[in-house]
Design an enzyme around this catalytic site. Sequence first.
Site, mmCIF file in Angstrom:
data_model
loop_
_atom_site.group_PDB
_atom_site.id
_atom_site.type_symbol
_atom_site.label_atom_id
_atom_site.label_comp_id
_atom_site.label_asym_id
_atom_site.label_seq_id
_atom_site.Cartn_x
_atom_site.Cartn_y
_atom_site.Cartn_z
ATOM 1 N N ILE A 276 0.804 -1.218 0.000
ATOM 2 C CA ILE A 276 0.000 0.000 0.000
ATOM 3 C C ILE A 276 0.839 1.272 0.000
ATOM 4 C CG2 ILE A 276 -1.953 -1.086 1.117
ATOM 5 C CD1 ILE A 276 -1.092 0.333 3.721
ATOM 6 N N CYS A 344 -2.269 -12.291 0.643
ATOM 7 C CA CYS A 344 -1.139 -11.369 0.655
ATOM 8 C C CYS A 344 -0.590 -11.376 2.072
ATOM 9 C CB CYS A 344 -1.546 -9.988 0.172
ATOM 10 S SG CYS A 344 -3.029 -9.319 0.935
ATOM 11 N N ASP A 346 -2.198 -9.376 4.953
ATOM 12 C CA ASP A 346 -3.374 -9.456 5.818
ATOM 13 C C ASP A 346 -4.627 -9.881 5.082
ATOM 14 O OD1 ASP A 346 -2.098 -6.580 7.547
ATOM 15 O OD2 ASP A 346 -1.966 -8.699 8.093
ATOM 16 N N TRP A 348 -6.485 -8.249 2.984
ATOM 17 C CA TRP A 348 -7.603 -7.337 2.743
ATOM 18 C C TRP A 348 -7.340 -6.268 1.693
ATOM 19 C CZ3 TRP A 348 -7.644 -6.602 8.671
ATOM 20 C CH2 TRP A 348 -6.467 -5.986 9.107
ATOM 21 N N ASP A 349 -6.125 -6.209 1.142
ATOM 22 C CA ASP A 349 -5.842 -5.234 0.088
ATOM 23 C C ASP A 349 -5.608 -5.904 -1.256
ATOM 24 O OD1 ASP A 349 -4.126 -3.413 2.588
ATOM 25 O OD2 ASP A 349 -6.018 -2.841 1.638
#
Lengths: 664, 323
Positions: A276, A344, A346, A348-349
């Site tokens: 991110i 990935c 966690d 969630w992205d």
Amino acid sequence: MEHIRMPKVENVRLLDRLSSRRAVVGTLYLTATHVIFVENGSETRKETWVLHSQISSIEKQATTATGCPLLIRCKNFQVIQLVIPQERDCHDVYISLIRLARPVKYEELYCFSFNPKLDKEEREQGWKLVDLSEEYNRMGVPNNYWQISDVNRDYGVCDSYPTEVYVPKSATAHIIVGSSKFRSRRRFPALSYYCKGNNASICRSSQPLSGFSARCLEDEQMLQAIRKANPGSDFIYVVDTRPKLNAMANRAAGKGYENEDNYSNIKFQFIGIENIHVMRNSLQKMLEGNTPLHWKIEERIDPSVKEVRIPALKSVKKSMESNLYLLQLNEAVAEEGVSVLVHCSDGWDRTAQVCSVASLLLDPYYRTMKGFMVLIEKDWVSFGHKFNHRYGNLDGDPKEISPVIDQFIECVWQLMEQFPCAFEFNERFLIHIQHHIYSCQFGNFLCNSQKERRELKIKERTYSLWAHLWKNRADYLNPLYRSDHSQSQGTLHPQIAPCNFLYKFWSGMYNRFEKGLHPRQSVTDYLMAVKEETQQLEEELEVLQERLANLQKSQSGNDKVKSKQQDRSKPFGLYTSNNSLANTPQEYSNDLKSFPSRSPSQGDEDSALILTQDNLKSSDPDLSANSDQESGVEDLSCRSPSGGGCLPSEDSGKDSDEAVFLAG
Amino acid sequence: LLRSSQPLTGHNRRRCPEDEKLLGTILDEGERGFIIDTRSAQAAKQARMSGGGTEPKSSYPQWRRIHRALERGRPLQESFIRLVEACGDPSPSMDRWLARLDGSRWLSHVKAALSTACLAAQCLDREDAKVLVHGAEGTDTTLLVTALAQLILDPSCRSLQGFQGLLEREWIQAGHPFQLRCARSASSHARGKQEAPLFLLFLDCVWQLSRQFPFSLEFGEGLLLALFDNAYASAYGTFLCNNEKERSLCKVKESTHSLWAWLDQPEEKQKYLNPLYSHNPLVIWPSVEPQSIQLWQGLFLRWIRPSQHLDEAWGEIHRLVEG
């Protein structure tokens, strides 16, 4: 409101983005939810509304002779530059906006005060529009191989997962709980997409807490269960969306990735999507390049292609690169019939990106309007993508902010460009969704998980974006879409060579609010209008034919046949593409003392408001009171183009010598 | 709108009363005109060393000179070659593609050409002033600017017929040396000194216009591609030779067929018409911001990327508009 120091400032100038010399004077208002600029003109009184939630950054620039400039950048890429005459006023506005743009409580957000005047039932119905259990049923689960598990019913196992997860039949509660303890954030493998045709599935999770040598029986059993749920294959793929280096670094922190030796019958693979922070930086660079010359502190002479497009393209490239591997993923599921587990760090992205793009490519349902809403609801909302942290609903850690879903949306746009007939919706649909992810006008994208949303009672206190979009779905249709078209069947196979993706800059999104930058004649709107007209005429024709038949019956002896054929070829004057917007020249001389100066658009303002609906109350399409104009109906009026008579140019540099005209 | 080649002032600062008179008669008393020189100020000055130069202000008092450096000749050809090579590169590395696309600078040339044409158009339309365009020879960048300016200003040039007329006037009869410029294209190893893709640059700019104003041109991308093909290798005599004199010496009109005649046949014409066209009487002002200029994938990726899906989309558009 206690945070507003100055609710109203007069004689504020709003600078035009492309020409530093063009400015409108008006009044600036600060309300609890919006910043509003109202032009002083007697007739137009054009209003610019900006939601506080949309404000990304505010910059107070050095005071000049004309006043104190304030630069507001929004999360939907709108950039507004105001010049406030008094420095003190400017400071007050600045301080107020800083506070207003960074809410600390959810209750400060617009969705809790937004009132579209619907009753309680309609609000409920709105929330029911997208129903995930219906969606899983459509996919074909639960069935012999997959079941719903309620092990997470009180969010006891994983607080970022939904209460209802779909797991393989052979995964008992014990296995699920055990596996969740071995996964980062307790995000155990769960079903994202099930392929009815061949029993293959796409599952998602987070990274295993394997470190260098840790093992977990239940987690290994979980993966076996996934494999067993697909009798057609004797192994599954495990795809880690991180670059190998990052994954390995995670091992030192006690996390990591699946070891093929420990997990029977898996084939492991890395796809290197950056994290991110890299995504955030890429977008930053792109937006910097996207800023016009005269707003930068150091002046550059010629904004070359390089400065704008390269960073932009690079930011999309990061996730588009995964398409190469996504295709392999899709191949695995669609062609080979092998299940895939994606994770990935966690989960969630990048996992959300990969799963949703893969589903989109595989299943044509997600390319319909309803299907796309369902897709976002499933892979982003229900699986706990951290909307609040990522998009700054509330003031939080800037390191958590990242344009993850924006990247996904741009991927979809790139696919729409490659396959113009494959999607039921158009670009405007994507842009409005992106807008509302940041606007907090609706409750869909608040908080970080289903659990938080339920605690806040979002469904009882706010409204659903999906209902709103669905109500206006006529605006979002793609005229080239046909459900029986070859492009809208089956799997999409995008071309993966870089040159296919990376020559297009999505100015519809990033330069959305700049009139005159992107094609100013909308083909989509025109074709939709044509389609509507054709339909109307066909209906009329039917009605008339019926009448004719009835007449003929009743006047059987009559020779004269009253044929009332409408001219269907070119409906007279019902639609003329709005040409008047074309009549606005840009600045072609690239230096500040511009020659010849850009004449005001002479009545093009009106057409500008109508043709590209986003120009109506620039940043808040939903608050516009003139909904007729948004639906494109207005475009059907025959408008005589405003031509001729230009206003005298105000260039004072004409008397000076050639030096003025030389591009630096 | 006028065009010429450079005045031969040379380093002696020669004057020519006839030339001054000619330019003087064009302007009314007290009126001002603009000379757009498609060379940089420096290059124009240097041209004096070899006998060329610019119009000195003292001798042409009513004319104002503006320099807009447009790339031509060898450097433009290099840019073209680099772009084509980048497109043809089979290795899928993103960084490499971007770097090579940018390194070719082709899009910068497109932007520069469009900007200059718009500037000329602005002078004519907004300032009501007369404009003279010239570079060095008057056969390359000059024609690029004048042809584009007319397309921008004049709706009759945007019809199929009008566009053909524009090409005839501003490229063919104006003496753009097609035979020299469009000899080998981008992949040849024999790098002729005279080779340069000016005509292609023009077609690219026209394509940018068609993309920004999808309703305003009566013809589609197909026509532009056909013109590109025929400029380099043609069954027709339209683009042969370098100027009217050579064509007449070679008896082109007597011994070959005209491309326009072929294009005018109804079955052929159908293929090149734009289904979205509706006559736009206004001036069309393109955006030349970098974000608005795109790579002409229909040309540069023509053999690399299948156009099937886009063709299907156009099929749908035809169906919708005609149905």
